[in-house]
Motif scaffolding. Structure first.
Motif, PDB file in Angstrom:
ATOM      1  N   PRO A  21       0.951  -1.417  -0.021  1.00  0.00           N
ATOM      2  CA  PRO A  21      -0.305  -0.202  -0.036  1.00  0.00           C
ATOM      3  C   PRO A  21       0.626   1.786   0.335  1.00  0.00           C
ATOM      4  CG  PRO A  21      -0.872  -1.855   1.883  1.00  0.00           C
ATOM      5  CD  PRO A  21       0.625  -2.343   1.342  1.00  0.00           C
ATOM      6  N   PRO A  22       0.538   2.338  -0.674  1.00  0.00           N
ATOM      7  CA  PRO A  22       1.316   3.329  -1.111  1.00  0.00           C
ATOM      8  C   PRO A  22       1.270   4.120   0.891  1.00  0.00           C
ATOM      9  CG  PRO A  22      -1.792   4.443  -1.164  1.00  0.00           C
ATOM     10  CD  PRO A  22      -0.648   2.617  -1.240  1.00  0.00           C
ATOM     11  N   ALA A  23       2.961   4.573   0.876  1.00  0.00           N
ATOM     12  CA  ALA A  23       3.762   5.003   2.156  1.00  0.00           C
ATOM     13  C   ALA A  23       3.414   6.403   2.183  1.00  0.00           C
ATOM     14  CB  ALA A  23       4.808   4.431   2.033  1.00  0.00           C
ATOM     15  N   PRO A  24       2.897   6.866   4.169  1.00  0.00           N
ATOM     16  CA  PRO A  24       2.649   8.109   3.913  1.00  0.00           C
ATOM     17  C   PRO A  24       3.773   9.328   3.152  1.00  0.00           C
ATOM     18  CG  PRO A  24       3.138   7.318   6.026  1.00  0.00           C
ATOM     19  CD  PRO A  24       3.320   6.445   4.810  1.00  0.00           C
ATOM     20  N   GLY A  25       3.085  10.122   2.367  1.00  0.00           N
ATOM     21  CA  GLY A  25       4.286  11.465   1.586  1.00  0.00           C
ATOM     22  C   GLY A  25       3.598  11.244   0.442  1.00  0.00           C
ATOM     23  N   THR A  26       3.156   9.586  -0.301  1.00  0.00           N
ATOM     24  CA  THR A  26       2.743   9.514  -1.609  1.00  0.00           C
ATOM     25  C   THR A  26       0.921  10.202  -1.664  1.00  0.00           C
ATOM     26  OG1 THR A  26       3.181   6.931  -1.161  1.00  0.00           O
ATOM     27  CG2 THR A  26       1.285   8.506  -3.104  1.00  0.00           C
TER      28      THR A  26
END
Length: 347
Positions: free
Chosen positions: A37-42
């Motif tokens: 899943p997308p990481a923080p900041g994406t």
């Protein structure tokens, strides 16, 4: 290995970075496996799906899964919206996102929709602050709805390098903001491990940067990481703590070892308080955290809380010290902003 050393290497074919300070591991980053899943900041273009009645939030369609926008007022189903990932969507839960985008570089943070120029409070020299403001004003185009925060790393940076950094971030922000329409899509990935090290671990400047393959093993990084994969956390004087994540919370149990005196318990508890932010950061643990500390007089609880507060003051992850329970446990709530080390590390 003395000094502040940044190491760039690979683990199982994925980019990895470490920060060692006087031989102790202080930071570690490892790229997740493909398809995570997308990481923080994406930054993503999402589509509003359905509002959550009574909560004011909105469920969004992301490129791969669902997102949760806490403040969904004013949005309608089917509407495209630009969002940035703020945390991790674990166990099938929707990924938390925000519409307040931040474009972060080594020296600056561009803030769309929040105009104004600000400088990190840690830069106290008035002449330097004036110099930085002049560079910022010259680098940001007038009339744009973009704000700017100069980070502490900007102090003392040459005018040309800082201006180029600001211009690049502002240009990236404009390009993303102009791409609002269309289906769900990833517009800007979160920084990988090597970029994270360059962007966020640069203050103070490292004494050395090691990039050759195998530098992790030579510097003791692999050994330090292996020690974090087991629950036991050594403390001085033969004491230890067991750090054990469960489905509901992270339990931390302090054991004084053979010395069961109140003095030994107090020493172990304060040692835990000093090292707990580093341990949680490196292990990638967050959510509800419950400390089962060694027995100590109630009169010493305030000092223990103060020690915890000082320790977390320098930690970048939002952590709330919730306080004591009736059974004498101390509880914290920590934002989920990185993957647990046990999930990232190859088995």
């Amino acid at each position: 290995m003395k000094g502040r050393i940044v190491l760039l290497d690979e683990v199982a074919g994925r980019k990895a970075a470490a920060l060692m300070v006087d031989g102790r591991l202080e930071e570690f980053a490892l790229d997740p496996t493909e398809g995570a899943p997308p990481a923080p900041g994406t930054i993503l273009r999402a589509i509003c799906d359905r509002p959550l009645k009574g909560q004011g939030g909105m469920i969004l369609k992301l490129p791969n899964g669902a997102g949760f926008l806490r403040q969904g007022k004013g949005f309608r189903p089917g509407q495209p919206v630009l969002v940035q990932v703020t945390g991790l969507g674990e166990d099938g839960k929707a990924t938390p996102v925000t519409t307040r985008l931040l474009f972060k570089s080594r020296y600056a943070i561009v803030t769309p929709g929040a105009p104004g120029l600000n400088i990190a409070r840690s830069i106290r020299d008035e002449a330097e602050r004036d110099r930085l403001l002049e560079i910022a004003h010259a680098s940001m185009e007038a009339g744009e709805d973009l704000g700017l925060i100069l980070r502490s790393a900007a102090e003392g940076v040459a005018e040309e390098a800082l201006a180029d950094d600001i211009t690049a971030m502002a240009g990236l922000a404009k390009a993303v903001l102009d791409d609002r329409d269309g289906p769900p899509e990833c517009l800007l990935d979160a920084p990988d491990a090597h970029l994270t090290a360059w962007r966020d671990w640069s203050v103070p400047d490292p004494d050395d940067v090691l990039e050759q393959p195998g530098c992790f093993a030579d510097a003791g990084v692999l050994e330090a990481v292996e020690a974090l994969l087991v629950p036991q956390m050594p403390l001085p004087g033969g004491a230890s703590a067991m750090v054990e994540p469960t489905s509901a919370l992270v339990a931390v149990d302090v054991n004084t070892g053979p010395d069961t005196s109140l003095a030994a318990g107090l020493k172990a508890n304060f040692a835990l308080a000093r090292d707990l932010p580093r341990q949680l950061r490196l292990r990638g643990l967050a959510g509800q955290i419950t400390l089962d500390v060694a027995p100590m007089p109630k009169k010493d609880r305030r000092q223990f809380e103060d020690a915890l507060r000082r320790a977390f003051r320098g930690d970048a992850t939002d952590t709330v010290l919730a306080g004591w329970t009736p059974l004498g446990h101390f509880e914290l709530q920590r934002k989920r902003d990185r993957w647990p080390l046990t999930e990232l590390w190859p088995g």
